[in-house]
Design a protein around this motif. Structure first.
Motif, PDB file in Angstrom:
ATOM      1  N   ASN A   1       0.834  -1.201   0.000  1.00 31.56           N
ATOM      2  CA  ASN A   1       0.000   0.000   0.000  1.00 31.56           C
ATOM      3  C   ASN A   1       0.875   1.259   0.000  1.00 31.56           C
ATOM      4  O   ASN A   1       0.653   2.190  -0.775  1.00 31.56           O
ATOM      5  N   THR A   2       1.877   1.285   0.860  1.00 32.60           N
ATOM      6  CA  THR A   2       2.787   2.433   0.911  1.00 32.60           C
ATOM      7  C   THR A   2       3.576   2.556  -0.384  1.00 32.60           C
ATOM      8  O   THR A   2       3.752   3.664  -0.905  1.00 32.60           O
ATOM      9  N   ALA A   3       4.023   1.440  -0.928  1.00 32.03           N
ATOM     10  CA  ALA A   3       4.774   1.461  -2.194  1.00 32.03           C
ATOM     11  C   ALA A   3       3.932   2.063  -3.317  1.00 32.03           C
ATOM     12  O   ALA A   3       4.428   2.876  -4.108  1.00 32.03           O
ATOM     13  N   ARG A   4       2.663   1.703  -3.391  1.00 30.47           N
ATOM     14  CA  ARG A   4       1.768   2.274  -4.415  1.00 30.47           C
ATOM     15  C   ARG A   4       1.614   3.780  -4.237  1.00 30.47           C
ATOM     16  O   ARG A   4       1.646   4.539  -5.202  1.00 30.47           O
ATOM     17  N   ARG A   5       1.449   4.204  -3.010  1.00 35.11           N
ATOM     18  CA  ARG A   5       1.291   5.627  -2.739  1.00 35.11           C
ATOM     19  C   ARG A   5       2.555   6.410  -3.099  1.00 35.11           C
ATOM     20  O   ARG A   5       2.484   7.493  -3.679  1.00 35.11           O
ATOM     21  N   MET A   6       3.710   5.859  -2.755  1.00 34.53           N
ATOM     22  CA  MET A   6       4.968   6.532  -3.084  1.00 34.53           C
ATOM     23  C   MET A   6       5.151   6.619  -4.595  1.00 34.53           C
ATOM     24  O   MET A   6       5.589   7.647  -5.122  1.00 34.53           O
ATOM     25  N   LYS A   7       4.785   5.569  -5.294  1.00 36.80           N
ATOM     26  CA  LYS A   7       4.891   5.583  -6.757  1.00 36.80           C
ATOM     27  C   LYS A   7       3.983   6.660  -7.344  1.00 36.80           C
ATOM     28  O   LYS A   7       4.381   7.393  -8.259  1.00 36.80           O
ATOM     29  N   THR A   8       2.776   6.788  -6.825  1.00 39.19           N
ATOM     30  CA  THR A   8       1.845   7.816  -7.287  1.00 39.19           C
ATOM     31  C   THR A   8       2.428   9.216  -7.061  1.00 39.19           C
ATOM     32  O   THR A   8       2.280  10.100  -7.892  1.00 39.19           O
ATOM     33  N   LEU A   9       3.121   9.388  -5.946  1.00 41.84           N
ATOM     34  CA  LEU A   9       3.738  10.676  -5.626  1.00 41.84           C
ATOM     35  C   LEU A   9       5.088  10.876  -6.326  1.00 41.84           C
ATOM     36  O   LEU A   9       5.720  11.919  -6.159  1.00 41.84           O
ATOM     37  N   LYS A  10       5.530   9.863  -7.066  1.00 45.51           N
ATOM     38  CA  LYS A  10       6.836   9.886  -7.756  1.00 45.51           C
ATOM     39  C   LYS A  10       7.988   9.998  -6.764  1.00 45.51           C
ATOM     40  O   LYS A  10       8.960  10.711  -6.979  1.00 45.51           O
ATOM     41  N   ILE A  11       7.837   9.279  -5.652  1.00 47.62           N
ATOM     42  CA  ILE A  11       8.889   9.189  -4.642  1.00 47.62           C
ATOM     43  C   ILE A  11       9.436   7.775  -4.668  1.00 47.62           C
ATOM     44  O   ILE A  11       8.685   6.803  -4.563  1.00 47.62           O
ATOM     45  N   LYS A  12      10.760   7.666  -4.809  1.00 47.69           N
ATOM     46  CA  LYS A  12      11.398   6.356  -4.799  1.00 47.69           C
ATOM     47  C   LYS A  12      11.772   5.996  -3.365  1.00 47.69           C
ATOM     48  O   LYS A  12      12.048   6.870  -2.546  1.00 47.69           O
ATOM     49  N   VAL A  13      11.797   4.693  -3.092  1.00 46.36           N
ATOM     50  CA  VAL A  13      12.141   4.211  -1.760  1.00 46.36           C
ATOM     51  C   VAL A  13      13.385   3.339  -1.850  1.00 46.36           C
ATOM     52  O   VAL A  13      13.461   2.440  -2.690  1.00 46.36           O
ATOM     53  N   ALA A  14      14.353   3.630  -0.985  1.00 46.15           N
ATOM     54  CA  ALA A  14      15.575   2.831  -0.875  1.00 46.15           C
ATOM     55  C   ALA A  14      15.585   2.189   0.511  1.00 46.15           C
ATOM     56  O   ALA A  14      15.919   2.851   1.494  1.00 46.15           O
ATOM     57  N   PRO A  15      15.200   0.914   0.600  1.00 42.01           N
ATOM     58  CA  PRO A  15      15.202   0.262   1.909  1.00 42.01           C
ATOM     59  C   PRO A  15      16.622  -0.105   2.347  1.00 42.01           C
ATOM     60  O   PRO A  15      17.485  -0.351   1.513  1.00 42.01           O
ATOM     61  N   TYR A  16      16.816  -0.115   3.647  1.00 36.37           N
ATOM     62  CA  TYR A  16      18.105  -0.547   4.185  1.00 36.37           C
ATOM     63  C   TYR A  16      17.878  -1.443   5.390  1.00 36.37           C
ATOM     64  O   TYR A  16      16.793  -1.484   5.966  1.00 36.37           O
ATOM     65  N   GLU A  17      18.914  -2.188   5.742  1.00 34.38           N
ATOM     66  CA  GLU A  17      18.909  -2.967   6.976  1.00 34.38           C
ATOM     67  C   GLU A  17      20.319  -2.928   7.556  1.00 34.38           C
ATOM     68  O   GLU A  17      21.278  -2.613   6.847  1.00 34.38           O
TER      69      GLU A  17
END
Length: 100
Positions: free
Chosen positions: A68-84
């Motif tokens: 759900n968050t990934a879809r919203r970020m894509k709509t906003l044209k925000i990329k996500v870089a996960p880390y651990e």
């Protein structure tokens, strides 16, 4: 990765071209609480609105985001870089892809 990275008191990290135009805005968070996500989105959107061009907006977050968050970020044209964290160091799954 060959980039010159910068920061200000308001921007966690940004990349700029040879003419000092911000090309990438990067906001780093240490958790994925609703408050942190709202703050991160607001920060990259507001800081990006001040730029002449349309910089890439990137959130660096611990772990994978929900679908759900990934879809919203894509709509906003925000990329996500996960880390651990591994051995006391952050490791990134797709940072090179996100920044390119």
């Amino acid at each position: 990765m060959g980039f010159d990275a910068y920061r200000t008191s308001q921007i966690d990290l940004f990349l700029a071209d040879g003419k000092a135009n911000i090309t990438h805005l990067i906001e780093v968070k240490t958790d994925q609480t609703t408050t942190s996500l709202y703050q991160a989105v607001g920060q990259v959107m507001l800081h990006g609105a001040l730029e002449r061009g349309d910089p890439q907006r990137i959130l660096v977050l611990p772990g994978e985001v929900s679908e759900n968050t990934a879809r919203r970020m894509k709509t906003l044209k925000i990329k996500v870089a996960p880390y651990e964290w591994k051995g006391g160091q952050p490791t990134f799954k797709n940072l090179r892809k996100v920044v390119s």
